[in-house]
Motif scaffolding. Sequence first.
Motif, PDB file in Angstrom:
ATOM      1  N   ASN A  77       0.817  -1.225   0.000  1.00 17.83           N
ATOM      2  CA  ASN A  77       0.000   0.000   0.000  1.00 17.83           C
ATOM      3  C   ASN A  77       0.848   1.272   0.000  1.00 17.83           C
ATOM      4  OD1 ASN A  77      -2.080  -1.769   0.134  1.00 17.83           O
ATOM      5  ND2 ASN A  77      -2.862  -1.111   2.139  1.00 17.83           N
ATOM      6  N   ILE A  78       2.149   1.100   0.218  1.00 19.43           N
ATOM      7  CA  ILE A  78       3.043   2.266   0.181  1.00 19.43           C
ATOM      8  C   ILE A  78       3.523   2.422  -1.252  1.00 19.43           C
ATOM      9  CG2 ILE A  78       5.125   3.319   1.140  1.00 19.43           C
ATOM     10  CD1 ILE A  78       4.759   1.443   3.584  1.00 19.43           C
ATOM     11  N   LYS A  79       2.955   3.423  -1.948  1.00 23.48           N
ATOM     12  CA  LYS A  79       3.106   3.499  -3.399  1.00 23.48           C
ATOM     13  C   LYS A  79       4.345   4.261  -3.865  1.00 23.48           C
ATOM     14  CE  LYS A  79      -0.238   0.933  -3.932  1.00 23.48           C
ATOM     15  NZ  LYS A  79      -1.584   0.920  -4.434  1.00 23.48           N
ATOM     16  N   GLY A  80       4.842   5.146  -3.028  1.00 24.88           N
ATOM     17  CA  GLY A  80       5.990   5.927  -3.484  1.00 24.88           C
ATOM     18  C   GLY A  80       6.380   6.981  -2.468  1.00 24.88           C
ATOM     19  N   ILE A  81       7.188   7.929  -2.931  1.00 29.97           N
ATOM     20  CA  ILE A  81       7.728   8.956  -2.035  1.00 29.97           C
ATOM     21  C   ILE A  81       7.739  10.307  -2.754  1.00 29.97           C
ATOM     22  CG2 ILE A  81      10.121   8.417  -2.751  1.00 29.97           C
ATOM     23  CD1 ILE A  81      11.000   9.050   0.149  1.00 29.97           C
ATOM     24  N   VAL A  82       7.407  11.354  -2.030  1.00 28.64           N
ATOM     25  CA  VAL A  82       7.584  12.713  -2.547  1.00 28.64           C
ATOM     26  C   VAL A  82       8.797  13.300  -1.837  1.00 28.64           C
ATOM     27  CG1 VAL A  82       6.579  14.991  -2.925  1.00 28.64           C
ATOM     28  CG2 VAL A  82       5.102  12.957  -2.938  1.00 28.64           C
ATOM     29  N   VAL A  83       9.837  13.574  -2.602  1.00 30.87           N
ATOM     30  CA  VAL A  83      11.109  14.053  -2.056  1.00 30.87           C
ATOM     31  C   VAL A  83      11.238  15.547  -2.346  1.00 30.87           C
ATOM     32  CG1 VAL A  83      13.608  13.819  -2.134  1.00 30.87           C
ATOM     33  CG2 VAL A  83      12.161  11.804  -2.480  1.00 30.87           C
ATOM     34  N   VAL A  84      11.409  16.329  -1.300  1.00 28.35           N
ATOM     35  CA  VAL A  84      11.543  17.782  -1.445  1.00 28.35           C
ATOM     36  C   VAL A  84      13.019  18.163  -1.423  1.00 28.35           C
ATOM     37  CG1 VAL A  84      10.946  20.022  -0.436  1.00 28.35           C
ATOM     38  CG2 VAL A  84       9.353  18.095  -0.238  1.00 28.35           C
ATOM     39  N   ASN A  85      13.420  19.020  -2.334  1.00 32.55           N
ATOM     40  CA  ASN A  85      14.789  19.568  -2.325  1.00 32.55           C
ATOM     41  C   ASN A  85      14.737  20.901  -1.606  1.00 32.55           C
ATOM     42  OD1 ASN A  85      15.646  17.388  -3.962  1.00 32.55           O
ATOM     43  ND2 ASN A  85      14.985  18.492  -5.789  1.00 32.55           N
ATOM     44  N   LEU A  86      14.865  20.855  -0.280  1.00 31.10           N
ATOM     45  CA  LEU A  86      14.554  22.039   0.520  1.00 31.10           C
ATOM     46  C   LEU A  86      15.595  23.151   0.387  1.00 31.10           C
ATOM     47  CD1 LEU A  86      12.039  22.452   2.384  1.00 31.10           C
ATOM     48  CD2 LEU A  86      13.664  22.411   4.266  1.00 31.10           C
ATOM     49  N   PHE A  87      15.102  24.362   0.304  1.00 33.89           N
ATOM     50  CA  PHE A  87      15.909  25.585   0.248  1.00 33.89           C
ATOM     51  C   PHE A  87      16.844  25.616  -0.966  1.00 33.89           C
ATOM     52  CE2 PHE A  87      15.636  25.464   5.187  1.00 33.89           C
ATOM     53  CZ  PHE A  87      14.331  25.912   5.132  1.00 33.89           C
ATOM     54  N   GLY A  88      16.607  24.749  -1.944  1.00 35.87           N
ATOM     55  CA  GLY A  88      17.404  24.811  -3.175  1.00 35.87           C
ATOM     56  C   GLY A  88      18.456  23.738  -3.322  1.00 35.87           C
ATOM     57  N   GLN A  89      18.531  22.820  -2.346  1.00 35.10           N
ATOM     58  CA  GLN A  89      19.555  21.763  -2.417  1.00 35.10           C
ATOM     59  C   GLN A  89      18.902  20.391  -2.646  1.00 35.10           C
ATOM     60  OE1 GLN A  89      23.433  20.141  -0.103  1.00 35.10           O
ATOM     61  NE2 GLN A  89      21.964  21.143   1.193  1.00 35.10           N
ATOM     62  N   CYS A  90      19.444  19.653  -3.613  1.00 33.53           N
ATOM     63  CA  CYS A  90      18.873  18.342  -3.948  1.00 33.53           C
ATOM     64  C   CYS A  90      19.070  17.352  -2.802  1.00 33.53           C
ATOM     65  CB  CYS A  90      19.538  17.781  -5.202  1.00 33.53           C
ATOM     66  SG  CYS A  90      19.227  18.794  -6.654  1.00 33.53           S
ATOM     67  N   ALA A  91      18.065  16.506  -2.629  1.00 37.49           N
ATOM     68  CA  ALA A  91      18.161  15.407  -1.670  1.00 37.49           C
ATOM     69  C   ALA A  91      19.031  14.299  -2.268  1.00 37.49           C
ATOM     70  CB  ALA A  91      16.765  14.897  -1.341  1.00 37.49           C
TER      71      ALA A  91
END
Length: 392
Positions: free
Chosen positions: A135-149
């Motif tokens: 049931n865990i379909k994916g992830i939303v990854v935020v690149n906070l303040f301008g830096q990639c995760a």
Amino acid sequence: MKFCDLDIQYDLLKKDIDTQISTVLDHKWFVGGPEIAKLEEMLCQRVGSKYAASVSSGTTGLLVALMGLGVKRGDWVITTPFTFAATVGTIAFLGAKPLMVDIEEDTFNIDSKKVSSLLENPIDPATGEKIPSENIKGIVVVNLFGQCADFDSIRAAIGENRFILEDAAQSFGASNNGRFSCTLGDVAVTSFFPSKPLACYGDGGMIFTNNSFLHEKMKMMINHGQRKKYEHAIIGLNFRMDTIQSAILLAKAKPFFEKEIASRNLVAQRYNIGLFDLEHNGNIRLPIVKEENVSVFAQYSILVENGLRDALKTALADKDIPTAIHYPIPLHLQPAFSYLGYSDGDFPIAEKVSQKIISLPFDPYKTEEEILLVCRHIASFFMEHTAQTTVQ
Ligand SMILES: *Cc1c(COP(=O)(O)O)cnc(C)c1O
């Protein structure tokens, strides 16, 4: 001083921006005009993506991407509690449940090691019951303040059968190991809100992917589910960007890539130098950009130690220096998301950072004098405070 000054950029680019706008005023193709496709093609080339679809905002872009990926009621989507509300809100709006994971101390991006441990034993915080892994379909990854995760580790953590949606609203133009943001997951969404790194003069956003099937589906969802006018193959709505916004971005994209990314880094570097001693003395912590990353500094945010963040904010405001808090309350502690069942203490790093963080005035045209002025006022704030504690 303004927090993010849009005047100088407009003065510099006025001729090109005005020409682009008046072209649209002349042809009057205000929705779906030729500038839209031109912009999509131009930005695809710049970031190295196969397809792009313009949308009415970053938020609607996230919504369309999640719908395109098939996210629905009953699904779970992993994400961070330390982000702008749209990241989590779009997941929740579709009836899916955000499954939150704490952030890294240094970058404030989602911690891939904690994603791995969550997936070993995923628990619904509201019921305490185990979440079926499928049931865990994916992830939303935020690149906070301008830096990639750290997308490589995140991919390794979630496996090949789950999607990665890159929330690149703050990171357009940033790169990781030479790969541009908006190409790091299965699909990416950026925002052109006026204060974002590349910005239009209203709301706007763009969705990038290399997947032609997903791209076609999202294009239809953005425009009433139609491929041909009045033939509705799937359910869609109006999530379109308007032509004038894309025309403005056509004028701004080239100087953004060729000058402003470097200027943003120069401004950040000047802050780093101006604040070095204060960090050395343990009063603040400067932004950490990993070696493999080029940040676009959507914000220049420092951590203030010893519980002095709010006092510093007030002191700077008294000197006419505006600051902002990104973000004062992590999303798991917001009333809107209380139904998820999280509580205080669940994400200690996000909670701690939200107490300490402050964003300083920033835009690519801040002068060395302006930056020195901000640094000097911060230094005298700490000098006064240190003097007081010594007397006590
Ligand atoms: C700004 C932002 C959004 C939303 O973009 P809008 O264009 O304002 O709708 C989404 N996610 C993050 C991380 C943002 O900073």
